[in-house]
Write a protein that holds these residues in place. Structure first.
Motif, PDB file in Angstrom:
ATOM      1  N   UNK A  40      -4.137  12.325  -9.259  1.00 33.71           N
ATOM      2  CA  UNK A  40      -3.646  11.684  -8.289  1.00 33.71           C
ATOM      3  C   UNK A  40      -5.038  10.513  -7.740  1.00 33.71           C
ATOM      4  N   UNK A  68       1.650   6.870  -6.989  1.00 34.41           N
ATOM      5  CA  UNK A  68       0.691   7.841  -7.127  1.00 34.41           C
ATOM      6  C   UNK A  68       1.090   9.263  -7.094  1.00 34.41           C
ATOM      7  N   UNK A 122       0.790  -1.274  -0.038  1.00 31.91           N
ATOM      8  CA  UNK A 122      -0.093   0.040   0.022  1.00 31.91           C
ATOM      9  C   UNK A 122       0.801   1.227  -0.007  1.00 31.91           C
ATOM     10  N   UNK A 178      -5.770   1.579  -9.372  1.00 35.14           N
ATOM     11  CA  UNK A 178      -5.007   0.691  -8.456  1.00 35.14           C
ATOM     12  C   UNK A 178      -6.291  -0.264  -7.894  1.00 35.14           C
ATOM     13  N   UNK A 182      -5.282   8.004 -10.251  1.00 30.64           N
ATOM     14  CA  UNK A 182      -4.442   6.965 -10.448  1.00 30.64           C
ATOM     15  C   UNK A 182      -4.802   5.849  -9.524  1.00 30.64           C
ATOM     16  N   UNK A 236      -1.193  -3.637  -6.903  1.00 27.57           N
ATOM     17  CA  UNK A 236      -2.591  -4.017  -6.638  1.00 27.57           C
ATOM     18  C   UNK A 236      -2.657  -5.566  -6.736  1.00 27.57           C
ATOM     19  N   UNK A 294       2.273   1.907  -3.505  1.00 28.91           N
ATOM     20  CA  UNK A 294       1.346   2.434  -4.276  1.00 28.91           C
ATOM     21  C   UNK A 294       1.227   3.877  -4.181  1.00 28.91           C
ATOM     22  N   UNK A 340       2.241   1.778  -9.391  1.00 34.05           N
ATOM     23  CA  UNK A 340       0.750   1.950  -9.612  1.00 34.05           C
ATOM     24  C   UNK A 340      -0.080   0.513 -10.087  1.00 34.05           C
ATOM     25  N   UNK A 374      -7.555  -2.444 -10.345  1.00 33.85           N
ATOM     26  CA  UNK A 374      -6.589  -3.685 -10.747  1.00 33.85           C
ATOM     27  C   UNK A 374      -6.718  -4.866  -9.250  1.00 33.85           C
ATOM     28  N   UNK A 375      -6.633  -4.123  -8.401  1.00 37.15           N
ATOM     29  CA  UNK A 375      -7.079  -4.958  -7.160  1.00 37.15           C
ATOM     30  C   UNK A 375      -8.192  -5.835  -7.135  1.00 37.15           C
TER      31      UNK A 375
END
Lengths: 539, 200
Positions: free
Chosen positions: B15, A178, A171, B22, B18, A216, A174, A212, B25-26
């Motif tokens: 931001x 970002x 996390x 994520x 973006x 995930x 990520x 990014x 995609x998770x």
């Protein structure tokens, strides 16, 4: 971090409202966060080194040397988890990305300074969770850093907590990605066009996209391991309709791109150091920038090359093998451009340059070994042997690790205002370089001869090379100690370091040493490229 | 030396976008598993899909789409400097989130009451494909439910900031980003709903 020896002039060391530890752990200044990251990752690097040395002592001779098999399994797992998730993935973006990227693009800070601080906190919370997992429950995980099912779903060791810790660290990664993409898009100074970005920033930009887009998938994969263990979902259990191969796919969809998180910024560091110490503009700026993006893109499609022997279809094996060879092209473009930059340059062999040059050699050896592994036919022979261990360490330690040490010698004096002594640094580098090659080249030969990785014991015929490898690890460690002692002694007590002793043309060398909290007195206007030494006023 | 604090709305939204990728995609990992296992167990998936309660799914779809509408209206209301309406609309969105979770609780409760949950004796006795289907169902809707909870909490923080006057027509990027997150939660459901309730 004593504040006493800092210069009395206003710099980011003393220009702050808060005092004591709170001035650091609650600071949103990118330079302070960069140093927080730096000391955190360095601490975990040293832990990882210590574990690696213990593993080598165990493998020095056949049979039991200093530890039992269960301890050995736990140690190689923890060595991998610490080095990968707590050192080299957060290392470059967290430490040197934070310290330098905003300055190099002419900004006062990153786009989201508080989010940046949160990233460090999440990293520390994740790290603390992983450390807790080592000493509680069923003991440290013994699955290897890849957490492969079905073993990770069944072992009695503390896998769930360790995996949760890795999730939290992910996390953090990520959020850094970002933050960096937004910063590079939005906060470039006037005149800092995409074609004038320092190539270290380009490499961080490509890295941030990988962070990014790939992380995930690791997140959901780790959640699935925890669900497998706690809820018995059976998604990877063939007895209940699941498929363990799906775990390997999901894991490597992240973990292969993750090696580019480790190596891309290292390539960026080398690209900064080489032109400065060759007194020559970089050769092939556009191709180096483009190849970073190409590596990030192509590298996201090659994960299957970790699974040639796992039972994928032959078609899949051939496609992944082909794609793997494609990644070699942009990597080779970089190597040729570095060498072309050196050509007819006025090369000065100071410590940062020695690390950069050894990066080229070691990375090339590791990269070519990677092609042997990427070809489906030869991979069958060396799969899961010490050849893989040797290859990986050539790329990630000989590549990223040496670049990290090079970055420490190149940039840290800028932030401390003092520098290390040159001669011990060179001796330390030489010891590391020699020890490194003895340590890992022996491993590659052992792998060729058929010694499997992660085995506790081995046949007597492998003993001489294992002994050599272990002795190499001691030379490497001695060099590392000398290097670090010399560096930190120098940073706190060494000779003063001026604004631009190396003669760099990127923006961090145009501001005072150490930088002020705001980096620039006035927002800079950029009028020349990052390697245009003439127009930057260099002779 | 002091310069005005940095404000960059386009950056703040970039931001957020973006971050939303994520999140997609998770969930993508779970959709990937769904695709692979659907190809492997088409008949078991079809049989398991018939066990689902369509009414719960339809109700939740209506609730979430309504809530997204309310969130979008809140963004319009704050631009008109109408704090009361903004707060009412945000309250409506959060209420929808709560109703969604109650509905989900009832649905899960009904399934568990019939012996359908991961590692249950009933699923262990049935064909393996059905066990995979329901494990994926619980993981996907569970992770989505967690996102509903997080989205609701985020909107509550946004509402508190609106009330304090920290979000106003001159500075409402928090509300916009909160609404963006909420739309993402909605969007993911729009994929979950047909995959688990309709197409099988």
């Amino acid at each position: 971090m004593s504040m006493v020896e800092r210069p009395a002039t206003s710099s980011f060391w003393n220009d702050t409202g808060k005092t004591g530890i709170a001035a650091w752990i609650f600071s949103t200044d990118h330079k302070r966060i960069g140093l927080l990251y730096f000391y955190s990752v360095l601490g975990f690097f040293l832990v990882g080194v210590l574990l690696g040395l213990l593993l080598r002592i165990e493998l020095m001779a056949p049979g039991r040397t200093i530890m039992g098999p269960q301890t050995y399994n736990a140690l190689f797992t923890v060595h991998g988890v610490v080095m990968i998730f707590l050192f080299i993935i957060p290392g470059f973006p967290g430490a040197f990305g934070n310290l330098l990227m905003p300055i190099q693009i002419g900004a006062r800070d990153v786009a989201f300074p508080r989010l940046n601080l949160l990233s460090w906190w999440l990293y520390m919370i994740g790290a603390a969770t992983i450390l807790t997992a080592l000493f509680t429950g069923g003991g440290p995980p013994d699955t290897g850093w890849t957490f492969y099912v079905p073993f990770s779903a069944r072992t009695g060791t503390n896998v769930s907590l360790a995996v949760l810790g890795v999730f939290i660290v992910g996390f953090s990664s990520i959020l850094t990605g970002v933050n960096f993409v937004t910063t590079i898009h939005r906060l470039r100074a006037e005149g800092m066009t995409w074609g004038r970005l320092p190539l270290f920033v380009w490499s961080l930009y490509a890295t941030a996209w990988v962070q990014i887009l790939a992380t995930p998938i690791l997140g959901i994969t780790l959640v699935l391991i925890i669900a497998e263990r706690l809820l018995g979902t059976g998604l990877f259990d063939p007895g209940r309709g699941g498929d363990p191969l799906m775990y390997q796919h999901l894991f490597w969809i992240y973990s292969h791109p993750a090696v580019y998180i480790m190596i891309l910024p290292a390539m960026g560091v080398v690209t900064e150091i080489i032109p400065v110490f060759s007194r020559k503009p970089i050769f092939g700026y556009k191709m180096i920038a483009f190849s970073s993006l190409a590596i990030a893109a192509a590298g996201s499609l090659v994960w299957g090359h970790h699974m040639y022997t796992s039972g994928m279809s032959d078609n899949a094996v051939l496609v992944f093998s082909f794609l793997t060879f494609i990644v070699a092209i942009p990597s080779a473009i970089k190597v040729f451009n570095w060498v072309s930059t050196l050509y007819k340059g006025s090369i000065s062999l100071e410590a940062p340059m020695l690390f950069a040059l050894s990066f080229i050699l070691l990375f090339s050896i590791g990269g070519l070994a990677g092609l042997i592994l990427g070809a489906a036919a030869t991979d069958i022979h060396v799969h899961d042997t010490h050849f893989v261990v040797g290859h990986f360490h050539y790329v990630i330690f000989g590549g990223s690790g040496f670049a990290f040490l090079g970055a420490m010698h190149y940039w840290l004096p800028k932030f401390y205002g003092r520098r290390y002594a040159e001669k011990p640094a060179v001796v330390g580098w030489a010891m590391m370089f020699v020890g490194f090659n003895i340590l890992y080249f022996s491993m590659m030969v052992l792998g060729m001869k058929g010694m499997p990785r992660r085995y506790y014991d081995y046949l007597p015929e492998f003993a001489p090379l294992n002994l050599a490898s272990t002795i190499g690890s001691w030379i490497l460690a001695a060099g590392l100690v000398l290097l670090l002692v010399n560096l930190f002694r120098g940073l706190f007590r060494g000779e003063p370091f001026g604004n631009n002793p190396w003669g760099g043309a990127t923006l961090e060398w145009a501001i005072p040493t150490p930088p002020s909290t705001e980096n620039f007195e006035q927002d800079p206007v950029v009028t020349h490229g990052p390697y245009d030494f003439k127009r930057a006023g260099m002779p | 030396m002091s310069r005005p604090p940095h404000r960059d709305y386009a950056g703040a939204k970039l931001g957020m976008w973006l971050f939303l990728f994520t999140e997609l995609i998770l969930f993508g990992g779970l959709f990937l598993l769904y695709a692979v296992y659907l190809a492997r167990y088409p008949h078991e998936f079809a049989a398991a899909g018939r066990e689902m309660h369509l009414a719960f799914g339809v109700a939740n779809t209506v609730i979430l789409i309504t809530s997204s509408l309310l969130a979008a209206m809140a963004v319009t209301a704050v631009q008109r400097d109408d704090r009361r309406t903004t707060l009412a609309l945000l309250g409506g969105t959060i209420l929808c989130a709560a109703i969604f979770l109650v509905d989900k609780y009832l649905e899960w409760g009904a399934e568990i009451g019939r012996g359908i949950y991961p590692d249950s004796p009933r699923l262990a006795a049935g064909p393996p494909g059905e066990s995979v289907f329901f494990s994926l169902y619980y993981l996907t809707t569970g992770l989505h439910g967690l996102h509903v909870l997080i989205g609701g909490a985020l909107l509550a923080v946004v509402a508190a900031r609106v009330k304090r006057g920290a979000i106003h027509p001159g500075d409402y990027v928090w509300l916009e980003n909160g609404a963006l997150y909420w739309h993402l939660v909605d969007l993911i459901w729009i994929f979950i709903f047909p995959l688990y309730y309709l197409v099988l």
